[in-house]
Scaffold this active site. Structure first.
Site, mmCIF file in Angstrom:
data_model
loop_
_atom_site.group_PDB
_atom_site.id
_atom_site.type_symbol
_atom_site.label_atom_id
_atom_site.label_comp_id
_atom_site.label_asym_id
_atom_site.label_seq_id
_atom_site.Cartn_x
_atom_site.Cartn_y
_atom_site.Cartn_z
ATOM 1 N N HIS A 159 -8.624 -19.721 6.671
ATOM 2 C CA HIS A 159 -8.831 -21.177 6.512
ATOM 3 C C HIS A 159 -10.218 -21.575 7.025
ATOM 4 O O HIS A 159 -10.423 -22.713 7.426
ATOM 5 C CB HIS A 159 -7.752 -21.990 7.231
ATOM 6 C CG HIS A 159 -6.360 -21.498 6.971
ATOM 7 N ND1 HIS A 159 -5.598 -21.961 5.928
ATOM 8 C CD2 HIS A 159 -5.621 -20.538 7.589
ATOM 9 C CE1 HIS A 159 -4.434 -21.327 5.938
ATOM 10 N NE2 HIS A 159 -4.426 -20.451 6.926
ATOM 11 N N SER A 280 -38.556 -24.334 -0.380
ATOM 12 C CA SER A 280 -38.413 -25.680 -0.937
ATOM 13 C C SER A 280 -39.793 -26.213 -1.307
ATOM 14 O O SER A 280 -40.789 -25.877 -0.660
ATOM 15 C CB SER A 280 -37.755 -26.583 0.102
ATOM 16 O OG SER A 280 -38.092 -27.920 -0.135
ATOM 17 N N LYS A 286 -38.021 -24.274 4.893
ATOM 18 C CA LYS A 286 -36.797 -23.770 4.259
ATOM 19 C C LYS A 286 -36.849 -22.305 3.838
ATOM 20 O O LYS A 286 -37.850 -21.819 3.328
ATOM 21 C CB LYS A 286 -36.473 -24.614 3.025
ATOM 22 C CG LYS A 286 -36.084 -26.033 3.363
ATOM 23 C CD LYS A 286 -34.677 -26.116 3.882
ATOM 24 C CE LYS A 286 -33.722 -26.358 2.724
ATOM 25 N NZ LYS A 286 -32.355 -26.485 3.175
ATOM 26 N N GLU A 293 -26.520 -18.408 -4.316
ATOM 27 C CA GLU A 293 -25.957 -19.591 -4.990
ATOM 28 C C GLU A 293 -25.854 -19.347 -6.489
ATOM 29 O O GLU A 293 -24.894 -19.771 -7.142
ATOM 30 C CB GLU A 293 -26.826 -20.821 -4.711
ATOM 31 C CG GLU A 293 -26.797 -21.237 -3.240
ATOM 32 C CD GLU A 293 -27.944 -22.162 -2.883
ATOM 33 O OE1 GLU A 293 -27.872 -23.340 -3.270
ATOM 34 O OE2 GLU A 293 -28.919 -21.712 -2.246
#
Ligand code: ARG
Length: 461
Positions: A159, A280, A286, A293
């Site tokens: 979980h 970025s 970043k 992704e």
């Protein structure tokens, strides 16, 4: 080329509407079947010669012509003309242009329906091997990485809440297990491809004395189809193949999701190599895990292919329907996507680093040893459900008192159960717990060592 030259369309009047030409063509994507189409045609022609439906000289002309065409395509010298609709007609037309009359005999007793069904099976047979080798490469990368973290501990989550301590190697090997099933599923799918549809013609076979056994044998099929109606429209294996790809993508998406989370500042468990990060355009600090992704995102496309394939098959009337032409869009897309994702995942896994220092700083937080403490009480003769309750109360107390279980004195423990003894300190704390895991396949130190050795041996085969 004007469509009046298409010998197989004499029945139709006038020219095809250019819109029709564009709409029905599959040459733009089925050209990648050319090698399989050509070996299939050579096998068919050889069988025609064996059956005396063409002469040996005609067979030789056909074979030589097809080999030349194959070379032209491989070397990029072949002119693809979409008015021929698909790779089958494009190659046949080129053959006729090259060798004349014998070329016109190639299609004897054959339809594009059994031809394309054969081509796809041949393509898929090879494609499965490519996929399997990429699965193996990724498994090897995981096992190598597991070897580096054979003793280090991390929290495991259920979980997405802290659950129990595990050896990092066992976490990594959990992906090797998933990939093993992917490998086996593809192996089973490949078994479904062993039946040759060649000889089934358009739907009902042929009145000519074709020898399906001969073509099957030449093409490495171990059996032939015994129902031409089924053979020409069966694409079950395409749906299965895409399903297998979809599950690979699912597994990779879970890995991606884990490491996207683990590479966040909040976790900082893993560091994806700079070479696999992006930055970025606005925020200079970043380091983004875009490749992960995108692995996660590409799964959606593979599921889309699966849905498309199933929907394409649903409620098709018996026999070949042109709908089936689009099967290739989806099998190619699923295979290409998954191959790219497997390669990318393998690259990431090969260079990722686990920050064991950072992981260990928080390891004693979150009561990862609570289950082990309950099992310690079981060892003292307490029923598990009762033990569970005792430890639950202890955890609630510790949380309020801002303590870990291992911080409690023996007297404090005894307030909750007089059966707790000073040996309790050997059963709590994550290092003790991972050393104590006793079941096979548990995420402990002993099991990690065994499993790494096992997988090393397996994958060396
Ligand atoms: N391009 C077609 C396909 O991929 C080949 C079979 C077409 N057959 C036909 N009779 N129109 O399925």
């Amino acid at each position: 080329m004007d469509s009046s030259k298409k010998s197989w369309e004499k029945r139709l009047a006038g020219e095809r509407d250019p819109m029709t030409v564009d709409f029905v063509e599959s040459l733009s994507y089925d050209n990648r079947l050319y090698k399989y189409d050509i070996v299939g045609s050579i096998a068919h022609a050889q069988m025609l010669a064996e059956q005396k439906l063409i002469t040996k000289a005609e067979f030789k002309a056909i074979k030589d012509g097809l080999i030349e065409i194959s070379k032209e395509i491989t070397e990029g010298r072949f002119k693809f003309d979409k008015t021929y609709e698909d790779i089958h007609m494009a190659i046949e037309a080129a053959l006729v242009a090259k060798i004349g009359e014998p070329g016109m005999k190639l299609h004897t007793g054959r339809s594009r329906n059994d031809q394309v069904a054969t081509d796809i099976r041949l393509w898929m047979r090879d494609e499965i091997e490519v996929l399997q080798s990429k699965i193996n490469a990724l498994q090897k990368a995981f096992v190598k990485l597991a070897g580096k973290y054979a003793k280090d501990v991390m929290p495991a989550y259920t979980h997405l809440q802290r659950a129990q301590p595990v050896v990092i190697a066992m976490y990594l090997l959990s992906f090797v297990e998933q990939l093993k099933r992917d490998f086996v599923r593809l192996k089973n799918c490949r078994k479904m491809l062993k039946i040759s549809p060649l000889g089934s013609g358009a739907i009902a076979g042929s009145t000519l004395p074709l020898d399906s056994e001969s073509t099957a044998k030449q093409l490495g099929f171990s059996d032939i189809s015994y129902n031409s109606i089924d053979a020409t429209s069966d694409r079950d294996f395409c749906a299965e193949f895409i399903f297998d790809c979809a599950l690979i993508a699912t597994h990779l998406s879970r890995l991606a999701e884990d490491w996207i989370i683990y590479s966040s500042e909040e976790f900082a468990f893993v560091r994806i190599d700079d070479s696999h990060c992006t930055s970025s355009s606005m925020m200079p600090q970043k380091r983004n895990p875009d490749v992960l992704e995108l692995i996660r995102a590409k799964t959606a496309g593979v599921y889309g292919s699966l849905m498309a394939m199933l929907t394409l098959l649903k409620a098709q009337p018996s026999g070949y329907n042109r709908d089936l032409q689009e099967d290739k869009i989806h099998i190619f897309s699923a295979a290409d996507t998954v191959k790219a994702s497997l390669d990318m995942a393998q690259a990431v896994v090969s260079r990722v680093k686990f920050d064991t220092k950072k992981i260990s700083t928080g390891l004693e937080e979150g009561f990862l040893d609570a289950t082990a403490l309950a099992e310690y009480l079981v060892g003292k003769g307490i029923a598990f459900r009762q033990a569970h309750g005792i430890v639950g109360s202890l955890v609630a107390y510790c949380e309020k008192a801002e303590k870990k279980l291992a911080d409690l004195t023996l007297d404090q423990f005894k307030e909750y159960s007089p059966l707790i003894d000073k040996d309790v300190y050997e059963s709590i704390g994550v290092a003790n717990v991972v050393a104590k895991y006793a079941t096979e396949g548990a995420a402990g130190t002993r099991q990690a060592k065994e499993q790494i050795a096992y997988w090393k041996k397996q994958l060396a085969k």
